[in-house]
Design a protein around this motif. Structure first.
Motif, short mmCIF file in Angstrom:
data_model
loop_
_atom_site.label_atom_id
_atom_site.label_comp_id
_atom_site.label_asym_id
_atom_site.label_seq_id
_atom_site.Cartn_x
_atom_site.Cartn_y
_atom_site.Cartn_z
N PHE A 1 0.27 -45.91 -3.30
CA PHE A 1 -0.69 -45.36 -2.34
C PHE A 1 -0.71 -46.18 -1.07
N ASP A 2 -0.56 -45.52 0.06
CA ASP A 2 -0.74 -46.12 1.37
C ASP A 2 -1.72 -45.22 2.12
N ALA A 3 -2.99 -45.62 2.13
CA ALA A 3 -4.03 -44.76 2.69
C ALA A 3 -3.79 -44.44 4.16
N ALA A 4 -3.14 -45.35 4.88
CA ALA A 4 -2.91 -45.15 6.31
C ALA A 4 -1.74 -44.21 6.59
N GLU A 5 -0.94 -43.92 5.59
CA GLU A 5 0.26 -43.12 5.80
C GLU A 5 -0.07 -41.67 6.13
N GLN B 1 -10.43 -33.82 7.53
CA GLN B 1 -11.60 -33.04 7.20
C GLN B 1 -12.86 -33.93 7.16
N PRO B 2 -14.04 -33.34 7.23
CA PRO B 2 -15.26 -34.11 6.96
C PRO B 2 -15.15 -34.77 5.59
N LEU B 3 -15.55 -36.05 5.52
CA LEU B 3 -15.26 -36.87 4.35
C LEU B 3 -16.50 -37.65 3.93
N LEU B 4 -16.82 -37.59 2.64
CA LEU B 4 -17.91 -38.39 2.07
C LEU B 4 -17.32 -39.37 1.08
N LEU B 5 -17.63 -40.66 1.27
CA LEU B 5 -17.16 -41.73 0.40
C LEU B 5 -18.34 -42.29 -0.38
N LEU C 1 -11.46 -47.45 4.09
CA LEU C 1 -11.12 -46.04 4.22
C LEU C 1 -11.89 -45.39 5.36
N GLY C 2 -13.14 -45.80 5.52
CA GLY C 2 -13.93 -45.27 6.63
C GLY C 2 -13.36 -45.67 7.98
N GLY C 3 -12.74 -46.84 8.04
CA GLY C 3 -12.09 -47.26 9.28
C GLY C 3 -10.88 -46.44 9.61
N LEU C 4 -10.21 -45.92 8.58
CA LEU C 4 -9.05 -45.05 8.79
C LEU C 4 -9.46 -43.64 9.15
#
Length: 271
Positions: A207-211, A216-220, A235-238
């Protein structure tokens, strides 16, 4: 709750092979005229453990949502293929796309509020949901990611050590690997060798979250006591604009049962 397999049969043919994935499609008594929700469970879990017993399926149905839930390969009532390719994230995403299409999900269309697909993932399911949203922008409307990670614990898994442990009980030195094996063994009906095949498949595509970042609207969401809670900031920064909910007193194992998690997800999805 009405449960059935999506399509004419419980199995789906994707890219020439048959993964034999178990699919639950549940219909609300009073449809709300909004997109269906795809639920993706975590490692060593299942639709029953992650979503039915925790109250997610019934909660979504009561809100008028159609539910599509899938046991990942080697989990729950799904088959455990022998080929590692069936367990790679890209292959699983292809299977998910086939399944939701068979279940009637269609691309987002202006003037059709029931079009599109909302996705809720937990733990490993959050990683798959992140990538699924990023690669299916015309289909996925909103994403809820519970207990996500900004790195890939399974990619760092000591596979040879786990294999030795299962073969002859040799202790596992790596704490993360030992904890994952213990968790998997505690899961009812777990197929340990299938789970190790999943780990091997994930190691092929770490997994590379930045790739690929979903737009879409996102809830973490994470529990306050979850060791992965710091991933929400990463993840919120990305994904600028992502909303964050931290559930007090909960950890990675039990936050999925929290009413606060369900309430936050429903409020977010119903916008």
């Amino acid at each position: 709750m009405a449960g059935q397999h999506a399509g004419a049969a419980p199995q789906h043919t994707v890219e020439g092979t048959d993964p034999g994935l178990n699919v639950l499609v549940a219909e609300p008594e009073i449809p709300a005229g909004v997109p269906p929700v795809l639920l993706i469970h975590g490692f060593a879990s299942s639709v029953a453990l992650n979503w039915e017993q925790s109250g997610w399926v019934s909660t979504l149905l009561e809100s008028g949502r159609r539910v599509i839930a899938v046991d990942l390969p080697g989990h729950g009532r799904s088959a455990a293929p022998e080929d590692v390719d069936s367990y790679t994230p890209s292959r699983i995403r292809a299977d998910l796309l086939q399944i939701v299409s068979d279940a009637g999900a269609r691309p987002i269309a202006d003037g059709h509020p029931e079009s599109g697909l909302d996705v809720v993932g937990y733990s490993l399911g959050s990683r798959l949901a992140w990538e699924f949203g990023a690669t299916q922008p015309s289909l996925v409307r909103r994403l809820v990611l519970g207990g996500p990670s900004s790195r890939d614990p399974l990619a760092e898994f000591d596979l040879p050590a786990a294999q030795r442990f299962l073969a002859d009980g040799t202790p596992i030195d790596d704490e993360s690997t030992a904890a994952l094996v213990t968790m998997a063994q505690a899961s009812p009906g777990a197929d340990m060798y299938a789970l190790l095949s999943l780990v091997e498949g994930i190691k092929e595509e770490p997994f590379d979250a930045a790739e690929a970042v979903p737009r879409q609207p996102l809830l973490l969401v994470a529990g306050e006591k979850d060791e992965r809670v710091g991933a929400l900031e990463v993840l919120g920064g990305l994904a600028p604009g992502a909303e964050v909910v931290i559930v007090p007193g909960r950890n990675h194992v039990n936050v999925v049962t929290a009413r606060a998690f369900k309430d936050a997800a429903l409020e977010f999805l119903n916008r």
